[in-house]
Design a protein around this motif. Sequence first.
Motif, PDB file in Angstrom:
ATOM      1  N   UNK A 187      41.629  -6.391 -14.171  1.00 51.95           N
ATOM      2  CA  UNK A 187      40.275  -6.046 -14.596  1.00 51.95           C
ATOM      3  C   UNK A 187      40.094  -6.442 -16.051  1.00 51.95           C
ATOM      4  N   UNK A 188      38.917  -6.995 -16.375  1.00 51.78           N
ATOM      5  CA  UNK A 188      38.578  -7.137 -17.787  1.00 51.78           C
ATOM      6  C   UNK A 188      37.092  -6.853 -17.991  1.00 51.78           C
ATOM      7  N   UNK A 189      36.774  -6.497 -19.220  1.00 55.39           N
ATOM      8  CA  UNK A 189      35.412  -6.128 -19.574  1.00 55.39           C
ATOM      9  C   UNK A 189      35.069  -6.784 -20.898  1.00 55.39           C
ATOM     10  N   UNK A 190      33.876  -7.342 -20.993  1.00 48.70           N
ATOM     11  CA  UNK A 190      33.378  -7.925 -22.238  1.00 48.70           C
ATOM     12  C   UNK A 190      32.233  -7.072 -22.776  1.00 48.70           C
ATOM     13  N   UNK A 191      32.083  -7.038 -24.097  1.00 47.57           N
ATOM     14  CA  UNK A 191      31.020  -6.268 -24.728  1.00 47.57           C
ATOM     15  C   UNK A 191      31.589  -5.219 -25.661  1.00 47.57           C
TER      16      UNK A 191
ATOM     17  N   UNK B  58      34.744  -7.982 -14.779  1.00 44.38           N
ATOM     18  CA  UNK B  58      35.283  -8.805 -13.701  1.00 44.38           C
ATOM     19  C   UNK B  58      36.492  -8.092 -13.113  1.00 44.38           C
ATOM     20  N   UNK B  59      36.464  -7.851 -11.803  1.00 43.97           N
ATOM     21  CA  UNK B  59      37.585  -7.224 -11.098  1.00 43.97           C
ATOM     22  C   UNK B  59      38.481  -8.362 -10.614  1.00 43.97           C
ATOM     23  N   UNK B  60      39.383  -8.795 -11.481  1.00 43.68           N
ATOM     24  CA  UNK B  60      40.202  -9.968 -11.190  1.00 43.68           C
ATOM     25  C   UNK B  60      41.152  -9.748 -10.011  1.00 43.68           C
ATOM     26  N   UNK B  61      41.446  -8.496  -9.704  1.00 39.04           N
ATOM     27  CA  UNK B  61      42.328  -8.206  -8.571  1.00 39.04           C
ATOM     28  C   UNK B  61      41.754  -8.734  -7.260  1.00 39.04           C
ATOM     29  N   UNK B  62      40.422  -8.953  -7.195  1.00 37.39           N
ATOM     30  CA  UNK B  62      39.812  -9.471  -5.966  1.00 37.39           C
ATOM     31  C   UNK B  62      40.104 -10.950  -5.751  1.00 37.39           C
TER      32      UNK B  62
END
Length: 223
Positions: free
Chosen positions: A112-116, A147-151
């Motif tokens: 998971x990553x988050x921007x902002x 973005x849920x990168x695990x998907x």
Amino acid sequence: DNYELPNVKLKFEGMSGNVQFNLPVRGRDNNLTQIFKVKRIRWKDLHIEDAFLSVTFDVGGIYGKFGGVAYGGYVNGEFNIYIDAVYSWDGWLNGTDVETREITQKLFPGYFFMEGKVGTTLTMNGDSDEIYQTDLKFGNRTPGKISIEALNDLIKALPESLNGLKLQLAQVSLETMRDFAYEHADGQLRSYGREGRGTLKFTGPTGTRSFELNAYDHRWKTD
């Protein structure tokens, strides 16, 4: 010099300052506050730059304040370590206009990553052996993206039996779930020992994403 506390993965890099003592102890005020400058404070892979650390000692414990620049914003907090049978402690941390991308990538690599930019408050208490309770709250200061990168692994593992339009629809559905641009975000998390619960909510031009989080760590741990 550099000072490290390996048991808690905490490191002070480029620390300088003065330590004062009142001697003899009897009849003197020994609640002295020591102030240090620290080029960088590291905890695991996270860090604070151009920091200050002030520490007060007395017979009851050690009491500290700290602050510095972190990920485009500012972080400050306090901690108290009490001289009792279990070295109980408590503390809080406050972040202002902190950019989240690097932090979330280090905490949740590949998942998971988050921007902002966000404002956040963290409070914790525990002892030398365990953390009793943790509370985390945050709200966004700027629009951003999650973005849920695990998907990604799930998208790659879609069965070959799904071909043509079915495969495309499945891919688009998962990609839509994976990436989301938000204008407003807020969340709160609370943990007790090895169990925790929380909620995350993101609202943007294309709708809302709401997550309910439940964490349980009941792995056996010896003394």
